[in-house]
Design an enzyme around this catalytic site. Sequence first.
Site, mmCIF file in Angstrom:
data_model
loop_
_atom_site.group_PDB
_atom_site.id
_atom_site.type_symbol
_atom_site.label_atom_id
_atom_site.label_comp_id
_atom_site.label_asym_id
_atom_site.label_seq_id
_atom_site.Cartn_x
_atom_site.Cartn_y
_atom_site.Cartn_z
ATOM 1 C CE LYS A 56 10.905 21.117 -39.600
ATOM 2 N NZ LYS A 56 9.950 20.761 -38.580
ATOM 3 N NE ARG A 116 8.547 18.214 -27.146
ATOM 4 C CZ ARG A 116 7.351 18.613 -27.562
ATOM 5 N NH1 ARG A 116 6.281 18.265 -26.879
ATOM 6 N NH2 ARG A 116 7.198 19.322 -28.655
ATOM 7 C CD GLU A 154 7.046 18.696 -46.204
ATOM 8 O OE1 GLU A 154 7.871 17.796 -45.954
ATOM 9 O OE2 GLU A 154 6.181 19.040 -45.378
ATOM 10 C CG HIS A 184 2.757 27.273 -38.123
ATOM 11 N ND1 HIS A 184 1.979 26.605 -39.041
ATOM 12 C CD2 HIS A 184 3.475 28.168 -38.827
ATOM 13 C CE1 HIS A 184 2.230 27.076 -40.248
ATOM 14 N NE2 HIS A 184 3.123 28.026 -40.146
#
Length: 647
Positions: A116, A296, A200, A234
């Site tokens: 990330k 993908r 973040e 999530h």
Amino acid sequence: MFDTILIANRGEIACRVIDTCRRLGVRTVAVHSDVDATARHVDMADVAVSLGGAAPADSYLRGDAIIAAAQATGAQAIHPGYGFLSENPDFVDAVEAAGLVFIGPSARAIRAMGLKDAAKALMSQAGVPVVPGYQGAEQSPDMLATEAEEIGYPVLIKAVAGGGGKGMRLVEAPTAFADALASAQSEAQTAFGNSHVLIEKYITSPRHIEVQVFGDGERAVHLFERDCSLQRRHQKVIEEAPAPGMTPEMRAAMGQAAVRAAEAIGYKGAGTVEFIVDGSDGLRPDGFWFMEMNTRLQVEHPVTEAITGVDLVEWQLRVASGESLPCAQEDLTITGHSFEARLYAEDVPAGFLPATGRLAHLAFPAEARADTGVRTGDVISPHYDPMIAKVIVHGSSRAVALRKLRRALAETQVAGTVTNLAFLGALARHDGFSNGEVDTGLIGRDLEALTAVQAPAPAAMAQAVMALTGLDHAPGPLDGFALWQPLAQDVTVEAAGDMLACRIVTRAPGTVDVAVQDAVVAACFGANGWRFDGQPAFALHVEGASATVFGDPTLVVTRIDPLDVEAGAGASGALVEAPMPGLVRQVYVAAGDAVSKGQRLAVLEAMKMEHSLLAARDGVVAEVMAEAGAQVEAGAALIRLEEEDET
Ligand code: ADP
């Protein structure tokens, strides 16, 4: 175009890829594990190769065996589907080293998006907006705390190697930072072997909007956005395209950012750029930030296909075989609106526990696209993801598509396992969702209402009771008739965990009263079969002592033989049952052992987690019915304690 390709996957995505191959005249090779030897994807393919045991590590993750299978069957290319080896750059290298084509991006592109922090830095350089935050190499706790202050609370700590929400912590205030950091780091170290984190800004009222991109290694186009804000922990539940409330300006800005992201890494094939969007104040062109890129095909790709008319798998095959992009950006347009709902075998009231079972009956309405890897008679096993199907609809507007979704879910028929169908139906009827007011917290906020078990409809109950007593056929002239009085029959059934006393009274051939507890339903036989309180009968499946009525919601009713009801075994805390299907790892007690309340009696492993089974009370073990190593179904009796008056 290729002559033969191998699909290194299973289930619905393998079937989906084979569908397109057939349409293009491409020969297909399936691979499978032992338990999948007769799976739908194996039947659909032209050739099938067995890989080994049920565990992914013994089959679908065996890159070397898959490459050998491709070579042995004359395949020129490998389609990875999603999951398994689809984002493994070492596999891509191995495929290419073997002289085969990997249908997807280069290993270099996958690596660029693998972590990330590196992905964020790269995107930032390419001019793609990223969530404000710190993604540097320096990891001292003091320095990270200072960065968090600078970003401004609330902040999100994320493992750079993270996935599936692991190693992620929301921190509301500076005092909680140190503890949250330590726990995120240790979780990340355990899960990924890499404790590095980034920090973040936490976006409040977040929406998850992602852009489908497609590249040929040089140029890329985007195929607009999908909104995947309806998430539970999530995990996406219902996806749609286009995003509700999207403006042309924001769509253009997001599309351009996604294309920049794809072109920056020389992207080839289908990919998804995920953005987090601040939904607190409408959608604005400056209110979206890059989260990550999935290199993908995505589970929810069908909604994009529905609104663009593009077959993304066809594009994947064409570009992988050397063609350039099949069309230019200006040739792509949006027509109508599409939804996808993910149908799972899971026990929603028990907290969305994954379920297993043999699908005694499975049918989808003709008006919907159903992408599935299973058929009637197939088994949802504990070895893989318990998804049964994706139900996809398309309509001229969001309102039309949503009505079609509700109807498609109501007409989807599954017997043999519990499913999340009623939950999906409740979501499709949710007011906020209907109005397009979606954010990632919607399901969590309204979970109780969305998972409330609806009382069975009397007409559906009556229909089940008639079927279970064999009275739902066309009545003969003397059926159930006695000279002196109407014939009555008493039965006990179980539905939604309740025992219900029922009485069927035949007043005349074809005229029956069905009482379930106190509610009486009038059943009448007419030209179109039985009607219950005037309503036509639902579709129904009977297997043994259970009837599944495909109403909305689906109702499962089981006839109880009064002799089988063990007097209050469960209620007295005497019986320890498997709360979900799984593998008995350990049994710690034997018949005759004295146990105390709360003592661990056995361990069940299910869905990669261990569940301790505890004694509900003090007592003496009367019987152990399962041994370590046994695979058990949900509800299987494992250990029985002596009744209290026996001890
Ligand atoms: P993972 O790779 O572990 O799945 P992601 O970075 O994809 O983690 O984020 C998962 C989900 O967490 C997103 O779909 C979104 O709902 C939420 N999320 C991620 N970043 C933020 C953020 N900065 N603010 C608010 N929510 C976020």
